[in-house]
Design an enzyme around this catalytic site. Structure first.
Site, PDB file in Angstrom:
ATOM      1  N   CYS A   2       1.074  -0.991  -0.046  1.00 42.27           N
ATOM      2  CA  CYS A   2       0.236   0.002  -0.411  1.00 42.27           C
ATOM      3  C   CYS A   2       1.080   1.264   0.203  1.00 42.27           C
ATOM      4  CB  CYS A   2      -1.112   0.343   0.848  1.00 42.27           C
ATOM      5  SG  CYS A   2      -1.950  -0.941   1.615  1.00 42.27           S
ATOM      6  N   ARG A  27       3.740   0.898  -6.273  1.00 40.95           N
ATOM      7  CA  ARG A  27       3.831   0.247  -5.075  1.00 40.95           C
ATOM      8  C   ARG A  27       3.057  -0.837  -5.853  1.00 40.95           C
ATOM      9  NH1 ARG A  27       6.745   1.364  -1.179  1.00 40.95           N
ATOM     10  NH2 ARG A  27       5.040   0.812   0.379  1.00 40.95           N
ATOM     11  N   TRP A  73      -3.190  -2.208  -1.187  1.00 42.74           N
ATOM     12  CA  TRP A  73      -2.744  -3.260  -2.680  1.00 42.74           C
ATOM     13  C   TRP A  73      -3.206  -4.533  -1.203  1.00 42.74           C
ATOM     14  CZ3 TRP A  73       0.591  -8.036  -2.600  1.00 42.74           C
ATOM     15  CH2 TRP A  73       0.552  -8.365  -4.013  1.00 42.74           C
ATOM     16  N   ASN A  97      -0.456   1.098   6.030  1.00 39.59           N
ATOM     17  CA  ASN A  97       0.272   0.042   5.056  1.00 39.59           C
ATOM     18  C   ASN A  97       1.018  -1.268   6.225  1.00 39.59           C
ATOM     19  OD1 ASN A  97       1.506  -1.543   2.955  1.00 39.59           O
ATOM     20  ND2 ASN A  97       3.491   0.320   3.421  1.00 39.59           N
ATOM     21  N   GLY A  98       0.651  -2.413   6.040  1.00 45.06           N
ATOM     22  CA  GLY A  98       1.491  -3.501   6.235  1.00 45.06           C
ATOM     23  C   GLY A  98       0.269  -4.733   6.915  1.00 45.06           C
ATOM     24  N   GLU A 468      13.000 -22.499 -16.077  1.00 45.60           N
ATOM     25  CA  GLU A 468      12.998 -21.241 -15.694  1.00 45.60           C
ATOM     26  C   GLU A 468      14.524 -20.698 -15.480  1.00 45.60           C
ATOM     27  OE1 GLU A 468      10.940 -19.547 -14.575  1.00 45.60           O
ATOM     28  OE2 GLU A 468      12.068 -17.626 -13.518  1.00 45.60           O
ATOM     29  N   LYS A 472      14.349 -17.548 -17.962  1.00 43.60           N
ATOM     30  CA  LYS A 472      14.087 -15.727 -17.415  1.00 43.60           C
ATOM     31  C   LYS A 472      16.080 -14.618 -18.638  1.00 43.60           C
ATOM     32  CE  LYS A 472      12.291 -14.107 -14.995  1.00 43.60           C
ATOM     33  NZ  LYS A 472      11.808 -15.427 -15.031  1.00 43.60           N
ATOM     34  N   GLU A 475      14.727 -14.210 -21.573  1.00 41.50           N
ATOM     35  CA  GLU A 475      13.495 -13.033 -21.500  1.00 41.50           C
ATOM     36  C   GLU A 475      14.241 -11.617 -21.375  1.00 41.50           C
ATOM     37  OE1 GLU A 475      10.134 -12.892 -19.438  1.00 41.50           O
ATOM     38  OE2 GLU A 475      11.149 -14.489 -17.671  1.00 41.50           O
ATOM     39  N   HIS A 491      20.971 -37.584 -27.426  1.00 38.62           N
ATOM     40  CA  HIS A 491      19.919 -38.277 -28.149  1.00 38.62           C
ATOM     41  C   HIS A 491      20.240 -37.308 -28.675  1.00 38.62           C
ATOM     42  CE1 HIS A 491      19.169 -41.608 -25.697  1.00 38.62           C
ATOM     43  NE2 HIS A 491      19.463 -40.657 -24.391  1.00 38.62           N
ATOM     44  N   LYS A 589       3.598  -7.659 -18.559  1.00 32.87           N
ATOM     45  CA  LYS A 589       3.670  -8.156 -17.093  1.00 32.87           C
ATOM     46  C   LYS A 589       2.929  -9.435 -17.345  1.00 32.87           C
ATOM     47  CE  LYS A 589       5.679  -9.472 -13.098  1.00 32.87           C
ATOM     48  NZ  LYS A 589       6.677 -10.421 -13.308  1.00 32.87           N
TER      49      LYS A 589
HETATM   50  C1  AGP Z   1       7.946 -14.610 -15.875  1.00 31.09           C
HETATM   51  O1  AGP Z   1       9.363 -14.349 -15.840  1.00 31.09           O
HETATM   52  C2  AGP Z   1       7.391 -14.518 -17.280  1.00 31.09           C
HETATM   53  N1  AGP Z   1       7.735 -12.584 -17.288  1.00 31.09           N
HETATM   54  C3  AGP Z   1       6.373 -14.838 -18.013  1.00 31.09           C
HETATM   55  O2  AGP Z   1       6.438 -16.274 -18.302  1.00 31.09           O
HETATM   56  C4  AGP Z   1       5.100 -15.242 -16.627  1.00 31.09           C
HETATM   57  O3  AGP Z   1       5.654 -16.294 -15.329  1.00 31.09           O
HETATM   58  C5  AGP Z   1       4.005 -15.808 -16.969  1.00 31.09           C
HETATM   59  O4  AGP Z   1       3.333 -15.154 -18.427  1.00 31.09           O
HETATM   60  C6  AGP Z   1       2.916 -16.356 -16.453  1.00 31.09           C
HETATM   61  O5  AGP Z   1       1.957 -14.812 -15.024  1.00 31.09           O
HETATM   62  P1  AGP Z   1       1.405 -15.111 -13.696  1.00 31.09           P
HETATM   63  O6  AGP Z   1       2.811 -15.976 -13.372  1.00 31.09           O
HETATM   64  O7  AGP Z   1       0.932 -13.875 -13.759  1.00 31.09           O
HETATM   65  O8  AGP Z   1       0.052 -16.158 -14.379  1.00 31.09           O
END
Ligand code: AGP
Length: 594
Positions: A2, A27, A73, A97-98, A468, A472, A475, A491, A589
């Protein structure tokens, strides 16, 4: 998290408070509200949604010179007008906030009050009102709050008939801004930079009394405390990142705190864990479904839940799962994972599972999001707002959540005993040790950033971490990468390995250590640039050009340290490549389209 902004001074307070709240938008929030004094009365307007929605419902030019504002939030109670701040009880109006951990106990003790919201914050307002009636002096009330409240809080307080702002904090951020024309409280410096860059920091349980031309700060015993007046040097943009160059790095460094916040929410004691996870043990089979990193963390969950829970786990990406035919067992669970709680494919999976009459559980970060609301049960992580498109802290909190599910199932079935809690309790220190010295990950980044392809190799849970880590890197740095099951390389794909091809091997599990090392030898024989990330000394120096060692932990938590190393490698490669780290090209996002 928040946001809090308050102002008292010679200028009208509403424009200043709203402008300050807008600067705290990073935030994240789902509702906003403001309380301001007009003719000695406190007026409150609060709305779900954006600050623009709030603005449409107030007279911004109203004659008022003292007020407090809040962007929420949600942590306790869904996002809605009633749960949003400010909260008024009796003569007391607060913004908070908290997280108050003992709010239910307090609520029961404040039985004279009728509560309208689901929040812990309204309980704080009632407590302050009760104590104010007893003490008659707000300063005495503030000096006593620490004896009642357990948890974190930054509070802005107005008292009916009083033209001051009272503020106190413990573990949640709050600063006191000062200027010629008036004084501010704010969660963060950006909120005041339009009007002043002069501010005081207050420590835990210290509190402040702000009037239009004075600020008095008191120590936790209510004695006046002298503070150095600080000057913020820099832009508002720099301030919003707390001095970090990118939100991604800021969020990587928030992991010790948010991982512990998530852990504390579930394993403060066995009873809490059992209460939060009760019933998971009845399932014969679990389908874990998500997208991107949420899918990858599901693969870690599979490994841990099958090992400690002895429940069959299938993991799939939502965009495939939703169109596939499924053979469900009698006791089948669909567990969806989503940071945003709005990912279209994952939401579609949830809805279809419910149509098919299957139990659903969601692991979500954003409180009150669509997936959180529609799942039969939701387990919230406490990652806070994640701004960078590339998830780091939310992924880690999801991993810890799946680890705690596996741990719960292990305790429930007798495969684990409660001493396992100890494995979680010092995680923040171990992560901080990694974050304190990033020289190894920075040197790996320097070794690989000019390459065109990077391979990650691993087996079992290490392979899931490779998935993962590879995402990272791709992307944020635009460097192509592939994660490969170490035993699978020969293989076919080993044909791609040539002199200088970077291969990052992750080895943390004892039962596959030697096997994976032999795979590493295979790529080294073909000239690979070998980086090994492991939790035991590697005696054969020929299998790596760079070795990154992490402490050896229980496999329920050990992979967290490795993934943070890989997050840092991706970050530093992206930095060397001059990429737009927080907003990588083509990415959003939250993917709310299919
Ligand atoms: C994560 O680094 C990516 N930007 C992306 O793969 C993300 O994890 C995916 O779009 C799922 O998003 P969500 O967790 O909000 O569902």
């Amino acid at each position: 998290m928040c946001g809090i902004v308050g102002y008292v001074g010679k200028d009208k307070c509403i424009p200043r408070i709203l402008s300050g709240l807008e600067s705290l938008e990073y935030r994240g929030y789902d509702s906003a509200g403001i309380a301001y004094v007009v003719n000695n009365l406190v007026k409150i307007t609060k709305k779900q949604g954006r600050i623009s929605n709030l603005k449409e419902n107030i007279n911004i030019d109203e004659e008022s010179y003292v007020g407090i504002g809040h962007t929420r939030w949600a942590t306790h109670g869904k996002p809605c007008q009633v749960n949003s701040h400010p909260h008024r009880v009796g003569k007391v109006t607060i913004v908070h906030n908290g997280i108050i951990e003992n709010y239910e106990t307090l609520k029961n003790e404040l039985s004279d009050y009728d509560f309208v919201s689901e929040t812990d914050s309204e309980v704080v307002a009632a407590l302050v009102d009760k104590l104010y009636k007893e003490e008659k002096d707000v300063k005495h009330v503030l000096a006593k709050l620490k004896d009642y409240l357990i948890g974190s809080y930054a509070l802005g307080i107005l008292i009916e008939g009083d033209d001051k702002i009272y503020a106190i904090r413990k573990d949640s951020p709050l600063i006191i801004g000062v200027s010629e024309n008036g004084n501010f409280i704010a969660s963060d410096v950006p909120a005041i930079l339009e009007y002043t860059n002069l501010y005081y920091l207050i420590l835990n349980n210290e509190f402040a009394v702000l009037s239009k031309d004075d600020v008095v700060i008191y120590d936790e015993n209510g004695q006046i405390s002298t503070k150095n007046l600080l000057t913020f040097e820099g832009s508002r943009e720099a301030a919003m990142k707390n001095g970090y160059e990118h939100y991604m790095l800021k969020e990587i460094y928030e992991q010790p705190k948010v991982i512990m916040d998530t852990i504390k929410e579930y394993i403060s004691d066995v009873d809490t864990l059992k209460e939060k996870m009760n019933g998971l043990e009845k399932y014969e089979e679990i389908d874990i479904v998500g997208c991107g990193s949420a899918y990858h963390v599901g693969l870690v969950g599979k490994s841990l839940i099958e090992k400690y829970g002895h429940i069959r786990v299938n993991v799939d990406i939502a965009s495939e799962y939703r169109y596939s035919d499924h053979i469900y067992k009698d006791n089948h669970l669909v567990l969806v994972i989503s940071q945003s709680g709005e990912t279209a494919d994952t939401l579609a999976v949830l809805r279809k599972a419910k149509e098919d009459g299957i139990d659903t559980l969601a692991i979500v970060n954003v409180v009150g999001s669509s997936i959180a609301r529609e799942a039969d049960k939701v387990l919230y992580i406490k990652a806070g707002v994640e701004i960078a498109v590339a998830t780091t802290k939310a992924y880690s909190c999801q991993l810890i959540m799946l680890s705690m599910i596996a741990m719960y199932l292990g305790i429930n079935s007798g495969r684990l005993d409660e001493s396992i809690f100890e494995e979680y309790k010092s995680l923040d220190k171990l992560i901080n040790d990694i974050l304190d010295d990033t020289s190894d990950t920075e040197s790996v980044a320097a070794m690989i950033y000019k390459n065109k392809d990077v391979f990650y190799l691993g087996r079992k849970i290490d392979y899931a971490i490779c998935m993962e880590s590879s995402l990272k890197l791709k992307e944020v740095s635009y460097l192509h990468s592939e994660a490969y099951a170490a035993g699978e390389l020969k293989h076919g794909t080993i044909s791609l390995i040539e002199s200088g091809t970077p291969v990052i091997s992750i080895i943390t599990e004892d039962d596959i250590r030697l096997k994976t090392l032999s795979n590493v030898k295979e790529v080294c024989a073909r000239g690979a640039l070998s980086i090994v990330i492991t939790n035991e000394e590697v005696l054969d120096k020929d299998v790596y050009d760079k070795l990154i060692l992490v402490p050896k932990l229980h496999d329920l938590v050990g992979s967290i340290l490795v993934v943070i190393k890989c997050q840092l490698i991706a970050y530093y490669v992206a930095k060397l490549n001059g990429c737009d780290i927080d907003k990588p090209r083509n990415l959003a996002k939250s993917v709310t389209v299919e």
